[in-house]
Design an enzyme around this catalytic site. Sequence first.
Site, short mmCIF file in Angstrom:
data_model
loop_
_atom_site.label_atom_id
_atom_site.label_comp_id
_atom_site.label_asym_id
_atom_site.label_seq_id
_atom_site.Cartn_x
_atom_site.Cartn_y
_atom_site.Cartn_z
CB CYS A 1 -30.69 49.97 -16.11
SG CYS A 1 -29.49 48.63 -16.08
CB CYS B 1 -30.91 45.14 -9.55
SG CYS B 1 -31.43 44.41 -11.12
N1 DGL Z 1 -32.18 46.13 -14.06
C1 DGL Z 1 -30.80 46.40 -14.06
C2 DGL Z 1 -30.31 47.15 -12.85
O1 DGL Z 1 -31.05 47.94 -12.31
C3 DGL Z 1 -29.79 45.43 -14.59
C4 DGL Z 1 -30.03 44.01 -14.58
C5 DGL Z 1 -29.08 43.25 -15.47
O2 DGL Z 1 -29.30 43.31 -16.67
O3 DGL Z 1 -28.14 42.62 -14.97
O4 DGL Z 1 -29.21 47.01 -12.44
#
Ligand code: DGL
Length: 255
Positions: free
Chosen positions: A73, A184
């Site tokens: 993430c 993301c």
């Molecule tokens: N998948 C996450 C990232 O890579 C975060 C997405 C979220 O929860 O806003 O930033």
Amino acid sequence: MHNRPIAVFDSGVGGLSVLRALIRVMPEENYLYFGDSKNAPYGDKTTQEIRALTLRHAQALFARGTKALVVACNTATSAAISELRAQYPDKIIIGIEPALKLAVTHFPRGRILVMATEATLRERKFAFLTERFGQRCEICKCPCPGLVEYVERGELQGAAVEATVREELNGCLDRTPDAVVLGCTHYPFLRGAIRAVVGKTPEILDGADGTAKETKRRLAEAGLLRTGLPGRVELTNSLPTPEIMRLSEQLLSAE
Ligand code: DGL
């Protein structure tokens, strides 16, 4: 120790795009995936909130005897990787960051669009990244609130998602970019919709492969790589509804 799983953590189902890459690079490993869909999205939370959630979940994952933690993430990495490393100095902890370095390698003086959450783009880590790699490039920051929710709902294509992408890239598409960085881990699942909006020309890049290779390198360095038969994959979520669990399986096996 070799048989212990690698924990993979994300705010929701997005980190499955990284788990896919990890399995490709290290099919023999055992994996324990945890998505915090109950608290997703993280991207519009304060740094303190994201940090607290990340530290809490990391503690629970380490308590399960994992041999490494991959923070799949970008948002959690930006907000909490330093604190995680300070708290667990003996653990192998790998974070993901927007693949700006890769984009700059391909287009040293290019126009690069970075799609990410608001939190990732406002954190110091991103400023360091652009200072370090983006000096000669034109970097366009595109916060994309709302996109994560499409993926969490399993709505990966169609007019609505394309309209949201178009709206969020508005202002950055007056000239065609050379590369679009998916900063993301949810966004690779929207690649088709993003391609439909940005057109055929720009290269679309993400950090999943780089993170998987770095994880392999760190495990090899520590003598902790597992060899032999294909490993097991356990998918868990803070919101373990049948829909989320089904979606998780689908995303993991999606091409
Ligand atoms: N998948 C996450 C990232 O890579 C975060 C997405 C979220 O929860 O806003 O930033």
